[in-house]
Design a protein around this motif. Sequence first.
Motif, short mmCIF file in Angstrom:
data_model
loop_
_atom_site.label_atom_id
_atom_site.label_comp_id
_atom_site.label_asym_id
_atom_site.label_seq_id
_atom_site.Cartn_x
_atom_site.Cartn_y
_atom_site.Cartn_z
N ALA A 137 0.40 -54.45 -18.20
CA ALA A 137 0.84 -53.62 -17.10
C ALA A 137 2.07 -54.05 -16.47
O ALA A 137 2.08 -54.94 -15.59
CB ALA A 137 -0.15 -53.60 -15.88
N VAL A 138 3.06 -53.20 -16.98
CA VAL A 138 4.42 -53.69 -16.68
C VAL A 138 5.00 -52.75 -15.83
O VAL A 138 4.99 -51.45 -16.20
CB VAL A 138 5.51 -54.16 -17.87
N GLY A 139 5.37 -52.94 -14.58
CA GLY A 139 5.67 -51.82 -13.58
C GLY A 139 4.88 -51.55 -12.81
O GLY A 139 3.58 -51.38 -13.01
N ILE A 140 5.22 -51.03 -11.56
CA ILE A 140 3.89 -50.90 -10.51
C ILE A 140 3.27 -49.55 -10.89
O ILE A 140 2.34 -49.57 -10.33
CB ILE A 140 4.88 -50.30 -9.19
N GLY A 141 3.72 -48.54 -11.75
CA GLY A 141 3.15 -47.33 -11.94
C GLY A 141 1.76 -47.86 -12.93
O GLY A 141 0.49 -47.35 -12.71
N ALA A 142 1.88 -48.66 -13.86
CA ALA A 142 1.03 -49.09 -14.74
C ALA A 142 -0.02 -49.99 -14.00
O ALA A 142 -0.97 -49.91 -14.03
CB ALA A 142 1.45 -49.73 -15.88
N ALA A 143 0.64 -50.90 -13.17
CA ALA A 143 -0.19 -51.79 -12.30
C ALA A 143 -1.15 -51.21 -11.45
O ALA A 143 -2.26 -51.49 -11.54
CB ALA A 143 0.71 -52.69 -11.69
N ALA A 144 -0.78 -49.77 -10.75
CA ALA A 144 -1.50 -49.09 -9.87
C ALA A 144 -2.89 -48.70 -10.77
O ALA A 144 -3.83 -48.71 -10.43
CB ALA A 144 -1.03 -48.12 -9.24
N LYS A 145 -2.64 -48.35 -11.89
CA LYS A 145 -3.70 -47.54 -12.81
C LYS A 145 -4.45 -48.76 -13.37
O LYS A 145 -5.74 -48.39 -13.55
CB LYS A 145 -3.29 -46.68 -13.88
N THR A 146 -4.05 -49.61 -13.69
CA THR A 146 -4.68 -50.97 -14.18
C THR A 146 -5.78 -51.48 -13.03
O THR A 146 -6.92 -51.66 -13.50
CB THR A 146 -3.86 -52.06 -14.78
N TYR A 147 -5.10 -51.83 -12.06
CA TYR A 147 -5.98 -52.49 -10.95
C TYR A 147 -6.80 -51.80 -10.15
O TYR A 147 -7.84 -52.10 -9.72
CB TYR A 147 -5.00 -53.38 -10.09
N PHE A 148 -6.30 -50.43 -9.95
CA PHE A 148 -7.18 -49.65 -8.88
C PHE A 148 -7.49 -48.31 -9.43
O PHE A 148 -8.17 -47.35 -8.73
CB PHE A 148 -6.05 -49.33 -7.65
N GLY A 149 -6.96 -47.95 -10.76
CA GLY A 149 -7.37 -46.66 -11.52
C GLY A 149 -7.14 -45.53 -10.68
O GLY A 149 -7.52 -44.36 -10.81
N LYS A 150 -5.81 -45.53 -10.23
CA LYS A 150 -5.15 -44.27 -9.52
C LYS A 150 -3.80 -44.32 -9.82
O LYS A 150 -3.12 -45.64 -9.85
CB LYS A 150 -5.51 -44.27 -8.10
N ASP A 151 -3.21 -43.06 -9.48
CA ASP A 151 -1.68 -43.12 -9.26
C ASP A 151 -1.08 -43.92 -8.06
O ASP A 151 -1.62 -44.12 -7.18
CB ASP A 151 -1.28 -41.77 -9.13
N GLN A 152 0.05 -44.66 -8.30
CA GLN A 152 0.64 -45.66 -7.37
C GLN A 152 0.92 -44.65 -5.92
O GLN A 152 0.89 -45.27 -4.92
CB GLN A 152 1.93 -46.12 -7.87
N LYS A 153 1.16 -43.42 -6.20
CA LYS A 153 1.31 -42.61 -4.85
C LYS A 153 0.11 -42.39 -3.83
O LYS A 153 0.09 -42.41 -2.78
CB LYS A 153 1.81 -41.20 -5.23
N LYS A 154 -1.17 -43.02 -4.72
CA LYS A 154 -2.41 -42.94 -3.77
C LYS A 154 -2.81 -44.13 -3.29
O LYS A 154 -3.86 -44.17 -2.75
CB LYS A 154 -3.50 -42.14 -4.76
#
Length: 792
Positions: free
Chosen positions: A183-200
């Motif tokens: 998961a490189v970048g905050i967008g991929a990290a949000a989906k990897t760790y929390f299963g959601k878009d970073q906006k949420k």
Amino acid sequence: MSKSGSLKSAGIKSPFVRYLFMGLGAGLILVVLMFFIISKTLLPDTEELENPKYEIASDFISADGEVFGKIFKYNREWLNYEDLNPLLVKALIATEDERYFSHSGIDARGTARAIFFMGKKGGASTITQQLAKLFFTQRSSSFIRRVWQKLKEWVIAVEFERRYTKEEILAMYLNKSDFLYDAVGIGAAAKTYFGKDQKKLEVEECAILIGMLKNPRMFNPVLYPERSFSRRNVVLKQMVKNNYLDEKEYLVKKIKPVVMSNFRRQVHFDGLAPYFRMELTKWLRKLLEDDRYRKPDGSKYNPYTDGLRIYTTIDTRIQRYAEQAMMEHMSALQEKYWQRWKGLDPVTYKASKELISTRNKALIQMMKDSDRYKQIKNVHMTAVFSDISAEIDGASLEDADIFRLYEEKANPGHLKKLVKEGTISEEQKRIYDQIMESPHWKTLQTQWNKMQKAVNAAFHTRTSMKVFAYNEQGEKTVEMTPMDSIKYHLQHMQIGSVAIHPANGNVLAWVGGIGHKYFQYDHVNSNRQVGSTFKPFIYSTAIIDKALSPCTKVQDTEQCILANDPNFKLSSKWCPSNADKKFTGQYLTLRQALKESKNSVSVYLMKEIGNVQSVKNFVGNLGIDKNKIENYPSICLGTPELSAMDMAGAYTAFANNGIVSRPIFVTRIEDKNGKLIYAANPEQKRAINPAYNYVIVDMLKYVASGIASKYKSEVAGKTGTTNSYKDGWFVGFTPEIVIATWVGGDQEFIRFNSLADGQGAVMARPFFEKLLSKIESDNRLGLGVNLIFTKP
């Protein structure tokens, strides 16, 4: 002047003070000089600074606008500043760079503090410097080199600040940072760790991810939730300090536990349409080799790093329904398979010694293809193989080569016999002789024998392992031998199905197998005998070329093509039977004969047509490669080996008033900036006269009349079953969708034992029925407008 004044004046002129000021001045000049040297010689060029390289994942985008997959070297999605969750930005600034918006890349106060306290009260790196380090420098263990790198980071940071806005730099930093697990970048990290878009993300979730920036491994919330908990609260406290979070909310958030229940590392076999995504990746890589699809500078696009946007025809809603229908149907079919084969071994069941030997060889090859076998082989054989290869040019040491060497040892002259038969060349024999004469031959035998013992022990010892299962996880933990696991997986019935919109050829859904993690082979494009699904092509050719009518009657009796018939040139007489081995003697209309799939009538029509080429020409007009069709009259029974994609594409003509649509699955490809790279050109052509087409469709409606009452749309189609029930087919269609489905085993002996269980109506048609029911129940899809086939 007073005495004291004279002393002060003299003190200023003392050598120590003078040298101190000279040293400071020289140091300042040296620093300025070093900055100048770095900026002119070691700084990345302007192009690299203005267009820093990002390895951005390429997205697969569905027809309904969903990103349902990606391919990447690093799992990164690009986000602009305005796309970022404001809480992430606040957490980042509060924790990493409080004066971010007031400095020009270097924080003088922070630097002074770091020097004075030797880094014990926080580092000096600004967000801009950290970005520079991510792009252009790597940490060195040497103090002198680290100082030099720090100077480079300072210069690059200043250059970044000149070329980019503060907001752009923030976005670049969050896009570039690595959060582990690909998961490189905050967008991929949000989906990897929390299963959601970073906006949420909630503020405490933002704090966890921002907290990882200090040291992703140390503050990994999956492995070290306690450390992550503490680090998260540090971030939240910093947000309070900088007035981004009030004290009351902080007290609520700081006691919340670190919950990673939605953590999921993205892997290629996870997610929607895994078989399609794998085949699409192969197609994409091949396409981008074409000189027509190059970057402006002439270099090739790399789908793993260039952030391409691939717009596909897949409808994720229909794809989900297809995967649900697959699970429902194939799990029930597999349960029936286990029941029918309980207490029986498909390897030996009613098989000759030769057939058993062939099947066992297939199992052994599967064992050799496994990672377990390869690891054992590497441990025992790598050293001796290396020694032999170093001394004997051209030495081949595959398993087959070693078997030949052992056979030569047991039966001298075996290699000469192989040369005489043309199995090996004289040069190969010379190399084999060299190996057997070398001092390594004894070592090779010793190691090979040890390896065989290790393999036998490993593959026949029960152990705990995960195997495929029809459950939510797609697997279960069992205790069995690795050899039994190979047999277990081999005995799973497979499926290949594709759904196409006949009006434009768009591929709407693609199911290539029952579970990509354990079964990677895609069955949508694999060729299997199509059985009676080919018969509509025979009937169509006869009706069009010979002016036959659906009401034409033919007697259900044995039909033969004689040896040396000038039209077919067979070497012996050919008289095939019906599927049930019986002939009724009744006169059947072509309409009824097609429904009952009478082989006798198909042979009769083949004789009426008078040649194979007319049929090949007809299917060629439907988009099927004529080279796949043999020059034998037996094609009238469905002997050609074709794919589900072939059959679905051909049947689009029936569903689309005689106009065939070439299947397409990508509409366009854009680069990361939205520049068009590739656009599909849909291909359609008139293949069948509308009047004739309606006659054929009406016959196929009659064939499918047993299931027609279940649906709003008119339904037509044809089942197919091959010899020994190895393959079950159903190609069904409405005016708006064509679904071609094959079901069978990956080996010919993985099958059912009766027509009642192994026919296409049981193996494949239920999948079509389930999928079409799901599609028709969803009004969002926009299907169901054209419910009736076009009547001329």
